[in-house]
Design a protein around this motif. Sequence first.
Motif, PDB file in Angstrom:
ATOM      1  N   TYR A 128       0.861  -1.173   0.000  1.00  0.00           N
ATOM      2  CA  TYR A 128       0.000   0.000   0.000  1.00  0.00           C
ATOM      3  C   TYR A 128       0.901   1.228   0.000  1.00  0.00           C
ATOM      4  O   TYR A 128       1.184   1.814   1.038  1.00  0.00           O
ATOM      5  CB  TYR A 128      -0.911  -0.008   1.221  1.00  0.00           C
ATOM      6  N   PHE A 129       1.340   1.612  -1.168  1.00  0.00           N
ATOM      7  CA  PHE A 129       2.385   2.613  -1.331  1.00  0.00           C
ATOM      8  C   PHE A 129       2.100   3.876  -0.536  1.00  0.00           C
ATOM      9  O   PHE A 129       2.986   4.436   0.097  1.00  0.00           O
ATOM     10  CB  PHE A 129       2.541   2.946  -2.810  1.00  0.00           C
ATOM     11  N   SER A 130       0.870   4.332  -0.561  1.00  0.00           N
ATOM     12  CA  SER A 130       0.537   5.612   0.071  1.00  0.00           C
ATOM     13  C   SER A 130       0.616   5.555   1.593  1.00  0.00           C
ATOM     14  O   SER A 130       0.462   6.580   2.253  1.00  0.00           O
ATOM     15  CB  SER A 130      -0.871   6.049  -0.352  1.00  0.00           C
ATOM     16  N   ARG A 131       0.886   4.399   2.152  1.00  0.00           N
ATOM     17  CA  ARG A 131       0.964   4.261   3.608  1.00  0.00           C
ATOM     18  C   ARG A 131       2.404   4.184   4.118  1.00  0.00           C
ATOM     19  O   ARG A 131       2.629   4.149   5.330  1.00  0.00           O
ATOM     20  CB  ARG A 131       0.232   3.003   4.066  1.00  0.00           C
ATOM     21  N   ASN A 132       3.373   4.138   3.195  1.00  0.00           N
ATOM     22  CA  ASN A 132       4.738   3.838   3.586  1.00  0.00           C
ATOM     23  C   ASN A 132       5.726   4.948   3.241  1.00  0.00           C
ATOM     24  O   ASN A 132       5.639   5.557   2.184  1.00  0.00           O
ATOM     25  CB  ASN A 132       5.206   2.552   2.902  1.00  0.00           C
TER      26      ASN A 132
ATOM     27  N   ALA B 215      14.666  11.117   2.309  1.00  0.00           N
ATOM     28  CA  ALA B 215      13.521  10.299   2.689  1.00  0.00           C
ATOM     29  C   ALA B 215      12.272  11.157   2.712  1.00  0.00           C
ATOM     30  O   ALA B 215      12.338  12.383   2.915  1.00  0.00           O
ATOM     31  CB  ALA B 215      13.750   9.652   4.055  1.00  0.00           C
ATOM     32  N   ILE B 216      11.134  10.504   2.513  1.00  0.00           N
ATOM     33  CA  ILE B 216       9.855  11.195   2.506  1.00  0.00           C
ATOM     34  C   ILE B 216       8.846  10.336   3.237  1.00  0.00           C
ATOM     35  O   ILE B 216       8.838   9.110   3.087  1.00  0.00           O
ATOM     36  CB  ILE B 216       9.415  11.493   1.057  1.00  0.00           C
ATOM     37  N   ASN B 217       8.005  10.971   4.029  1.00  0.00           N
ATOM     38  CA  ASN B 217       7.045  10.179   4.790  1.00  0.00           C
ATOM     39  C   ASN B 217       5.882   9.772   3.895  1.00  0.00           C
ATOM     40  O   ASN B 217       5.815  10.125   2.707  1.00  0.00           O
ATOM     41  CB  ASN B 217       6.570  10.933   6.033  1.00  0.00           C
ATOM     42  N   TRP B 218       4.944   9.033   4.463  1.00  0.00           N
ATOM     43  CA  TRP B 218       3.878   8.411   3.680  1.00  0.00           C
ATOM     44  C   TRP B 218       3.002   9.430   2.973  1.00  0.00           C
ATOM     45  O   TRP B 218       2.553   9.181   1.848  1.00  0.00           O
ATOM     46  CB  TRP B 218       3.024   7.522   4.579  1.00  0.00           C
ATOM     47  N   SER B 219       2.787  10.578   3.589  1.00  0.00           N
ATOM     48  CA  SER B 219       1.892  11.572   2.998  1.00  0.00           C
ATOM     49  C   SER B 219       2.630  12.575   2.122  1.00  0.00           C
ATOM     50  O   SER B 219       2.001  13.324   1.382  1.00  0.00           O
ATOM     51  CB  SER B 219       1.138  12.311   4.092  1.00  0.00           C
TER      52      SER B 219
ATOM     53  N   THR C  97       8.219  -0.599   5.630  1.00  0.00           N
ATOM     54  CA  THR C  97       6.874  -1.169   5.593  1.00  0.00           C
ATOM     55  C   THR C  97       6.024  -0.848   6.814  1.00  0.00           C
ATOM     56  O   THR C  97       4.893  -1.302   6.902  1.00  0.00           O
ATOM     57  CB  THR C  97       6.943  -2.689   5.404  1.00  0.00           C
ATOM     58  N   ILE C  98       6.553  -0.062   7.717  1.00  0.00           N
ATOM     59  CA  ILE C  98       5.714   0.409   8.821  1.00  0.00           C
ATOM     60  C   ILE C  98       4.760   1.442   8.255  1.00  0.00           C
ATOM     61  O   ILE C  98       5.172   2.460   7.706  1.00  0.00           O
ATOM     62  CB  ILE C  98       6.561   1.018   9.944  1.00  0.00           C
ATOM     63  N   GLU C  99       3.467   1.174   8.370  1.00  0.00           N
ATOM     64  CA  GLU C  99       2.486   2.064   7.773  1.00  0.00           C
ATOM     65  C   GLU C  99       2.284   3.309   8.617  1.00  0.00           C
ATOM     66  O   GLU C  99       2.251   3.242   9.841  1.00  0.00           O
ATOM     67  CB  GLU C  99       1.167   1.318   7.578  1.00  0.00           C
ATOM     68  N   PHE C 100       2.185   4.426   7.916  1.00  0.00           N
ATOM     69  CA  PHE C 100       1.926   5.735   8.528  1.00  0.00           C
ATOM     70  C   PHE C 100       3.002   6.128   9.545  1.00  0.00           C
ATOM     71  O   PHE C 100       2.727   6.843  10.511  1.00  0.00           O
ATOM     72  CB  PHE C 100       0.542   5.759   9.184  1.00  0.00           C
ATOM     73  N   GLY C 101       4.210   5.612   9.320  1.00  0.00           N
ATOM     74  CA  GLY C 101       5.305   5.935  10.219  1.00  0.00           C
ATOM     75  C   GLY C 101       6.075   7.167   9.759  1.00  0.00           C
ATOM     76  O   GLY C 101       5.717   7.814   8.775  1.00  0.00           O
ATOM     77  N   ARG C 102       7.153   7.440  10.463  1.00  0.00           N
ATOM     78  CA  ARG C 102       8.007   8.554  10.070  1.00  0.00           C
ATOM     79  C   ARG C 102       8.892   8.109   8.908  1.00  0.00           C
ATOM     80  O   ARG C 102       8.787   6.971   8.445  1.00  0.00           O
ATOM     81  CB  ARG C 102       8.874   8.965  11.254  1.00  0.00           C
ATOM     82  N   ALA C 103       9.738   8.946   8.428  1.00  0.00           N
ATOM     83  CA  ALA C 103      10.631   8.608   7.320  1.00  0.00           C
ATOM     84  C   ALA C 103      12.036   8.397   7.867  1.00  0.00           C
ATOM     85  O   ALA C 103      12.721   9.366   8.198  1.00  0.00           O
ATOM     86  CB  ALA C 103      10.627   9.725   6.292  1.00  0.00           C
ATOM     87  N   PRO C 104      12.467   7.163   7.975  1.00  0.00           N
ATOM     88  CA  PRO C 104      13.777   6.889   8.585  1.00  0.00           C
ATOM     89  C   PRO C 104      14.934   7.385   7.732  1.00  0.00           C
ATOM     90  O   PRO C 104      14.819   7.481   6.506  1.00  0.00           O
ATOM     91  CB  PRO C 104      13.815   5.363   8.700  1.00  0.00           C
ATOM     92  N   MET C 105      16.031   7.656   8.379  1.00  0.00           N
ATOM     93  CA  MET C 105      17.255   8.019   7.664  1.00  0.00           C
ATOM     94  C   MET C 105      18.328   6.936   7.806  1.00  0.00           C
ATOM     95  O   MET C 105      19.403   7.075   7.241  1.00  0.00           O
ATOM     96  CB  MET C 105      17.774   9.365   8.190  1.00  0.00           C
ATOM     97  N   SER C 106      18.013   5.883   8.522  1.00  0.00           N
ATOM     98  CA  SER C 106      18.949   4.775   8.690  1.00  0.00           C
ATOM     99  C   SER C 106      18.584   3.651   7.758  1.00  0.00           C
ATOM    100  O   SER C 106      17.432   3.208   7.712  1.00  0.00           O
ATOM    101  CB  SER C 106      18.907   4.270  10.132  1.00  0.00           C
TER     102      SER C 106
END
Length: 125
Positions: free
Chosen positions: A27-31, A49-53, A99-108
Amino acid sequence: VQLQASGGGLAQAGGSLRLSCAASGLYFSRNAMGWFRHTPGKEREFVAAINWSGDRTYYADSVKGRFTISRENSKNTVYLHMNALKPEDTAVYYCATDTIEFGRAPMSLNEYDYWGQGTLVTVSS
């Protein structure tokens, strides 16, 4: 999950390229999505990196002000717009998804679960 990166190639210093990464199987828009790069002899490093939204973006200091990450959820695609390219930007660029949905955008890189195959960017001086 499959990620297909494209858009790499040869550019002159000061030029521009746009990388694309098409995703399927999630679900691309969630990740969150990220871009990393790797050059021989170095570890794979975070680029952007970019968050889900799409309303939160993060950049490595080395590309801040020159690169822009964006996403088009309707097309399951994330982009990396690269301007003012430098020879030191030469690398294989990889897209990745967390793959964590609606999470932040990791840099690691350790927080990303799936990776694309990479696309080579070569910047000549």
